[in-house]
Design an enzyme around this catalytic site. Sequence first.
Site, PDB file in Angstrom:
ATOM      1  N   GLU A   1      -6.898 -23.322  14.905  1.00  0.00           N
ATOM      2  CA  GLU A   1      -5.805 -22.408  15.230  1.00  0.00           C
ATOM      3  C   GLU A   1      -4.534 -22.634  14.434  1.00  0.00           C
ATOM      4  O   GLU A   1      -3.708 -21.725  14.305  1.00  0.00           O
ATOM      5  CB  GLU A   1      -5.462 -22.507  16.715  1.00  0.00           C
ATOM      6  CG  GLU A   1      -4.846 -23.837  17.104  1.00  0.00           C
ATOM      7  CD  GLU A   1      -4.543 -23.913  18.593  1.00  0.00           C
ATOM      8  OE1 GLU A   1      -3.400 -24.227  18.926  1.00  0.00           O
ATOM      9  OE2 GLU A   1      -5.433 -23.656  19.410  1.00  0.00           O
TER      10      GLU A   1
ATOM     11  N   ARG B   1      -7.285 -28.261  24.147  1.00  0.00           N
ATOM     12  CA  ARG B   1      -7.317 -28.353  22.695  1.00  0.00           C
ATOM     13  C   ARG B   1      -8.627 -27.766  22.177  1.00  0.00           C
ATOM     14  O   ARG B   1      -9.690 -28.021  22.721  1.00  0.00           O
ATOM     15  CB  ARG B   1      -7.180 -29.811  22.230  1.00  0.00           C
ATOM     16  CG  ARG B   1      -5.759 -30.376  22.305  1.00  0.00           C
ATOM     17  CD  ARG B   1      -4.855 -29.712  21.278  1.00  0.00           C
ATOM     18  NE  ARG B   1      -3.532 -30.309  21.193  1.00  0.00           N
ATOM     19  CZ  ARG B   1      -2.464 -29.878  21.829  1.00  0.00           C
ATOM     20  NH1 ARG B   1      -2.566 -28.848  22.651  1.00  0.00           N
ATOM     21  NH2 ARG B   1      -1.291 -30.458  21.664  1.00  0.00           N
TER      22      ARG B   1
ATOM     23  N   ASP C   1      -7.520 -20.472  25.275  1.00  0.00           N
ATOM     24  CA  ASP C   1      -6.119 -20.417  24.848  1.00  0.00           C
ATOM     25  C   ASP C   1      -5.922 -21.233  23.583  1.00  0.00           C
ATOM     26  O   ASP C   1      -4.811 -21.327  23.072  1.00  0.00           O
ATOM     27  CB  ASP C   1      -5.207 -20.957  25.957  1.00  0.00           C
ATOM     28  CG  ASP C   1      -3.732 -20.717  25.656  1.00  0.00           C
ATOM     29  OD1 ASP C   1      -3.376 -19.557  25.384  1.00  0.00           O
ATOM     30  OD2 ASP C   1      -2.947 -21.685  25.686  1.00  0.00           O
TER      31      ASP C   1
ATOM     32  N   HIS D   1      -2.576 -19.789  22.293  1.00  0.00           N
ATOM     33  CA  HIS D   1      -1.966 -21.040  22.749  1.00  0.00           C
ATOM     34  C   HIS D   1      -0.633 -20.773  23.445  1.00  0.00           C
ATOM     35  O   HIS D   1       0.399 -21.377  23.145  1.00  0.00           O
ATOM     36  CB  HIS D   1      -1.778 -22.016  21.588  1.00  0.00           C
ATOM     37  CG  HIS D   1      -1.943 -23.449  22.007  1.00  0.00           C
ATOM     38  ND1 HIS D   1      -2.729 -24.345  21.319  1.00  0.00           N
ATOM     39  CD2 HIS D   1      -1.439 -24.140  23.057  1.00  0.00           C
ATOM     40  CE1 HIS D   1      -2.696 -25.527  21.924  1.00  0.00           C
ATOM     41  NE2 HIS D   1      -1.917 -25.419  22.981  1.00  0.00           N
TER      42      HIS D   1
END
Length: 329
Positions: free
Chosen positions: A264, A235, A259, A295
Amino acid sequence: MKILMYSTHEHERTYAEEWAKETGNQVTMEMVPLTKETVAMAKGYDGVSVQQTSRIDEEVYRALHELGIKQISTRTAGVDMFDLQAAAQNGITITNVAIYSPRAIAEMGVTHAMYLLRNIGRFNQRMENDYDFRWSGDLIAKEIYTCTVGLIGAGHIGGATAQIYRALGARVIAFDRHPDPELAPYMEYVDFETVLKESDILSLHVPLLPSTEKMIDAAAIAKMKDNAILINMARGGLVDTQTLIDALNSGRLGGAGLDTLADETTYFGKQVDAEEVPDDYHELEEMPNVVITPHVAFFTNVAVRNMVRISLDDVVAVIKGQRTKNIVK
């Protein structure tokens, strides 16, 4: 049984249709997320499944309760988008897919790490900008078997990550509040400080909680090795983004594989205009020692199939009052 799948992606449709045909249940797939504006779409359905990182407001749980819906099943491992107290107050059970494919995320983290370890981004920058195909001492790489890999969190994904790195010959250390003896052949459990101080590659595998928010801050980075690589497949909120940027700009850290980013939800999973993307993304993506993916560490055929099927199975189980190990408490 009628189930509404919110935030459905095209790549999920085949697996949902297969499940519906096998089980005899009806699944309606909508592309929009579950919000106060879309919750009314659940009228007439027995249960709902979601996949989103955007927060679900308190009034959504009240509306679902009024519609007679007693559960939300998320097709993700993370549950930080939920207000669990509001859900409980409205008699709504939350389930997640805690284990869909740990290997998928572990492999992506290792991919990021190897790209950074071998300075591929820096070589690419020289070749693309200056047609400079020389090698130099500042770009000499380490071999993975000479590295210490540190994990913060050694659950299913952390455990799979440890096994891959160990197979490559790296020393693996890990901090986890609940050590698993079965992982002892692949890692050595140590304290948090030791993981920070001894890792050439530091990989994060913990949920975003009040206790873990910005756990990688200025104080943590100050304890890390010079030129260490940070990998975050979990996260974005686990990392203080501006502090990370400062550490990369100063050369304090050697690189970052990300990622996920803290902000985001406003642009990952969408196509947006350049001005809608936050400045921190622009600054990070211009760095040759940073890898960003939107992600998608989970995004394999195995993982997507498992996420859809397990989530829909849990909808049915909760509605029928059956037991499922995926209830979030």
